[in-house]
Design a protein around this motif. Structure first.
Motif, PDB file in Angstrom:
ATOM      1  N   TRP A  36      40.439  37.556  38.477  1.00  0.00           N
ATOM      2  CA  TRP A  36      39.924  36.270  38.235  1.00  0.00           C
ATOM      3  C   TRP A  36      38.382  36.806  38.497  1.00  0.00           C
ATOM      4  N   ALA A  37      37.597  35.474  37.890  1.00  0.00           N
ATOM      5  CA  ALA A  37      36.129  35.702  38.070  1.00  0.00           C
ATOM      6  C   ALA A  37      35.552  34.494  37.912  1.00  0.00           C
ATOM      7  N   THR A  38      34.319  34.177  38.344  1.00  0.00           N
ATOM      8  CA  THR A  38      33.608  32.838  38.157  1.00  0.00           C
ATOM      9  C   THR A  38      32.250  33.169  37.465  1.00  0.00           C
ATOM     10  N   GLY A  39      31.518  32.262  36.977  1.00  0.00           N
ATOM     11  CA  GLY A  39      30.180  32.374  36.484  1.00  0.00           C
ATOM     12  C   GLY A  39      29.427  31.001  36.487  1.00  0.00           C
ATOM     13  N   THR A  40      28.157  31.069  36.046  1.00  0.00           N
ATOM     14  CA  THR A  40      27.335  29.743  36.026  1.00  0.00           C
ATOM     15  C   THR A  40      27.610  29.396  34.504  1.00  0.00           C
ATOM     16  N   SER A  41      27.931  30.163  33.506  1.00  0.00           N
ATOM     17  CA  SER A  41      28.261  29.639  32.401  1.00  0.00           C
ATOM     18  C   SER A  41      29.669  30.283  31.862  1.00  0.00           C
ATOM     19  N   LEU A  42      30.045  29.787  30.591  1.00  0.00           N
ATOM     20  CA  LEU A  42      31.407  30.475  30.221  1.00  0.00           C
ATOM     21  C   LEU A  42      31.272  31.765  29.802  1.00  0.00           C
ATOM     22  N   GLU A  43      29.904  32.053  29.382  1.00  0.00           N
ATOM     23  CA  GLU A  43      29.573  33.429  28.737  1.00  0.00           C
ATOM     24  C   GLU A  43      29.839  34.446  29.985  1.00  0.00           C
ATOM     25  N   GLU A  44      28.863  33.770  31.021  1.00  0.00           N
ATOM     26  CA  GLU A  44      28.669  34.804  32.273  1.00  0.00           C
ATOM     27  C   GLU A  44      30.137  34.912  33.006  1.00  0.00           C
ATOM     28  N   CYS A  45      30.939  33.957  32.908  1.00  0.00           N
ATOM     29  CA  CYS A  45      32.377  34.065  33.583  1.00  0.00           C
ATOM     30  C   CYS A  45      33.083  35.246  32.749  1.00  0.00           C
ATOM     31  N   ARG A  46      33.056  35.263  31.377  1.00  0.00           N
ATOM     32  CA  ARG A  46      33.731  36.047  30.484  1.00  0.00           C
ATOM     33  C   ARG A  46      33.335  37.446  30.857  1.00  0.00           C
ATOM     34  N   LYS A  47      31.972  37.557  31.043  1.00  0.00           N
ATOM     35  CA  LYS A  47      31.378  39.042  31.225  1.00  0.00           C
ATOM     36  C   LYS A  47      31.844  39.605  32.257  1.00  0.00           C
ATOM     37  N   ASN A  48      31.888  38.653  33.498  1.00  0.00           N
ATOM     38  CA  ASN A  48      32.330  38.920  35.015  1.00  0.00           C
ATOM     39  C   ASN A  48      33.955  39.196  34.939  1.00  0.00           C
ATOM     40  N   LEU A  49      34.533  38.477  34.118  1.00  0.00           N
ATOM     41  CA  LEU A  49      35.972  38.984  33.901  1.00  0.00           C
ATOM     42  C   LEU A  49      36.307  40.054  33.113  1.00  0.00           C
ATOM     43  N   GLU A  50      35.549  40.645  32.214  1.00  0.00           N
ATOM     44  CA  GLU A  50      35.618  41.752  31.669  1.00  0.00           C
ATOM     45  C   GLU A  50      35.318  43.056  32.545  1.00  0.00           C
ATOM     46  N   GLU A  51      34.329  42.839  33.420  1.00  0.00           N
ATOM     47  CA  GLU A  51      34.186  43.991  34.583  1.00  0.00           C
ATOM     48  C   GLU A  51      35.177  44.015  35.505  1.00  0.00           C
ATOM     49  N   ILE A  52      35.650  42.796  35.782  1.00  0.00           N
ATOM     50  CA  ILE A  52      36.668  42.894  36.879  1.00  0.00           C
ATOM     51  C   ILE A  52      38.008  43.518  36.416  1.00  0.00           C
ATOM     52  N   ILE A  53      38.348  43.141  35.155  1.00  0.00           N
ATOM     53  CA  ILE A  53      39.364  43.998  34.380  1.00  0.00           C
ATOM     54  C   ILE A  53      39.504  45.378  34.437  1.00  0.00           C
ATOM     55  N   GLY A  54      38.238  46.022  34.189  1.00  0.00           N
ATOM     56  CA  GLY A  54      37.954  47.578  33.957  1.00  0.00           C
ATOM     57  C   GLY A  54      37.856  47.847  35.547  1.00  0.00           C
ATOM     58  N   GLU A  55      37.472  47.217  36.421  1.00  0.00           N
ATOM     59  CA  GLU A  55      37.470  47.614  37.769  1.00  0.00           C
ATOM     60  C   GLU A  55      39.144  47.810  38.401  1.00  0.00           C
ATOM     61  N   TRP A  56      39.771  46.799  37.856  1.00  0.00           N
ATOM     62  CA  TRP A  56      41.133  46.836  38.332  1.00  0.00           C
ATOM     63  C   TRP A  56      42.023  47.620  37.968  1.00  0.00           C
ATOM     64  N   LEU A  57      41.618  48.169  36.447  1.00  0.00           N
ATOM     65  CA  LEU A  57      42.448  49.390  35.754  1.00  0.00           C
ATOM     66  C   LEU A  57      42.075  50.385  36.507  1.00  0.00           C
ATOM     67  N   ILE A  58      40.874  50.537  36.937  1.00  0.00           N
ATOM     68  CA  ILE A  58      40.563  52.139  37.356  1.00  0.00           C
ATOM     69  C   ILE A  58      41.124  52.150  38.907  1.00  0.00           C
ATOM     70  N   LEU A  59      41.125  51.035  39.617  1.00  0.00           N
ATOM     71  CA  LEU A  59      41.810  51.043  40.793  1.00  0.00           C
ATOM     72  C   LEU A  59      43.432  51.281  40.667  1.00  0.00           C
ATOM     73  N   ARG A  60      44.056  50.858  39.680  1.00  0.00           N
ATOM     74  CA  ARG A  60      45.385  50.798  39.459  1.00  0.00           C
ATOM     75  C   ARG A  60      45.805  52.346  39.231  1.00  0.00           C
ATOM     76  N   LEU A  61      44.919  52.889  38.275  1.00  0.00           N
ATOM     77  CA  LEU A  61      45.080  54.200  37.890  1.00  0.00           C
ATOM     78  C   LEU A  61      44.896  55.426  39.134  1.00  0.00           C
ATOM     79  N   ARG A  62      43.807  55.114  39.818  1.00  0.00           N
ATOM     80  CA  ARG A  62      43.450  55.840  40.964  1.00  0.00           C
ATOM     81  C   ARG A  62      44.671  55.794  42.176  1.00  0.00           C
ATOM     82  N   ARG A  63      45.198  54.670  42.055  1.00  0.00           N
ATOM     83  CA  ARG A  63      46.283  54.508  43.093  1.00  0.00           C
ATOM     84  C   ARG A  63      47.743  54.657  42.254  1.00  0.00           C
ATOM     85  N   ASN A  64      47.806  55.359  41.148  1.00  0.00           N
ATOM     86  CA  ASN A  64      48.923  55.602  40.551  1.00  0.00           C
ATOM     87  C   ASN A  64      49.910  54.384  40.639  1.00  0.00           C
TER      88      ASN A  64
END
Length: 79
Positions: A36-64
Protein backbone atom coordinates in the motif's frame (compact mmCIF):
# COMPACT_ATOMS: atom_id res chain seq x y z
CA UNK A 1 9.34 -9.45 -16.67
CA UNK A 2 9.43 -7.57 -13.35
CA UNK A 3 8.22 -4.37 -15.02
CA UNK A 4 5.31 -6.25 -16.59
CA UNK A 5 4.41 -7.73 -13.20
CA UNK A 6 4.51 -4.26 -11.62
CA UNK A 7 2.28 -2.84 -14.37
CA UNK A 8 -0.17 -5.72 -13.96
CA UNK A 9 -0.25 -5.11 -10.20
CA UNK A 10 -0.81 -1.37 -10.67
CA UNK A 11 -3.76 -2.10 -12.96
CA UNK A 12 -5.36 -3.95 -10.02
CA UNK A 13 -4.80 -1.14 -7.52
CA UNK A 14 -7.72 0.35 -5.62
CA UNK A 15 -7.55 3.96 -4.49
CA UNK A 16 -9.35 5.87 -1.75
CA UNK A 17 -9.26 9.40 -0.39
CA UNK A 18 -8.79 9.72 3.36
CA UNK A 19 -10.27 13.01 4.53
CA UNK A 20 -8.25 15.31 6.80
CA UNK A 21 -4.93 13.56 6.16
CA UNK A 22 -1.61 15.11 5.06
CA UNK A 23 -1.41 12.50 2.28
CA UNK A 24 -5.08 11.86 1.54
CA UNK A 25 -4.63 9.53 -1.42
CA UNK A 26 -4.33 5.87 -0.44
CA UNK A 27 -3.72 2.97 -2.81
CA UNK A 28 -3.39 -0.76 -2.25
CA UNK A 29 -3.24 -4.03 -4.14
CA UNK A 30 -5.23 -6.58 -2.18
CA UNK A 31 -3.59 -9.58 -3.88
CA UNK A 32 -0.17 -8.46 -2.61
CA UNK A 33 -0.18 -8.61 1.17
CA UNK A 34 1.18 -5.46 2.79
CA UNK A 35 1.47 -3.48 -0.46
CA UNK A 36 0.00 0.00 0.00
CA UNK A 37 1.07 3.62 -0.39
CA UNK A 38 -0.13 7.18 0.16
CA UNK A 39 0.45 10.50 -1.55
CA UNK A 40 -0.59 14.13 -1.70
CA UNK A 41 -2.06 13.51 -5.17
CA UNK A 42 -3.31 10.47 -7.06
CA UNK A 43 -0.25 10.66 -9.32
CA UNK A 44 2.14 10.71 -6.34
CA UNK A 45 0.26 7.84 -4.68
CA UNK A 46 0.52 5.76 -7.85
CA UNK A 47 4.25 6.51 -8.17
CA UNK A 48 4.81 5.58 -4.51
CA UNK A 49 2.81 2.39 -4.99
CA UNK A 50 4.93 1.46 -8.01
CA UNK A 51 8.11 1.85 -5.92
CA UNK A 52 6.65 -0.20 -3.07
CA UNK A 53 5.73 -3.04 -5.44
CA UNK A 54 9.30 -3.13 -6.74
CA UNK A 55 10.76 -3.18 -3.22
CA UNK A 56 8.22 -5.82 -2.17
CA UNK A 57 9.22 -8.04 -5.12
CA UNK A 58 12.94 -7.70 -4.35
CA UNK A 59 12.35 -8.59 -0.71
CA UNK A 60 10.32 -11.67 -1.63
CA UNK A 61 12.97 -12.80 -4.12
CA UNK A 62 15.78 -12.33 -1.60
CA UNK A 63 13.88 -14.31 1.02
CA UNK A 64 12.93 -16.99 -1.51
CA UNK A 65 9.22 -16.39 -0.91
CA UNK A 66 6.58 -17.13 -3.55
CA UNK A 67 5.33 -14.35 -5.81
CA UNK A 68 1.52 -14.43 -6.04
CA UNK A 69 0.10 -14.97 -9.53
CA UNK A 70 -1.46 -11.90 -11.20
CA UNK A 71 -3.11 -11.72 -14.60
CA UNK A 72 -0.93 -13.60 -17.13
CA UNK A 73 1.63 -14.34 -14.43
CA UNK A 74 0.25 -17.70 -13.32
CA UNK A 75 3.38 -19.53 -12.26
CA UNK A 76 5.56 -17.16 -10.29
CA UNK A 77 7.36 -19.75 -8.20
CA UNK A 78 11.03 -18.84 -8.49
CA UNK A 79 12.32 -21.35 -5.95
Amino acid sequence: MLLEYIQTALARAKYDIIEDDEEPYYGEISELEGVWATGTSLEECRKNLEEIIGEWLILRLRRNLPIPPLGNFKNCDHR
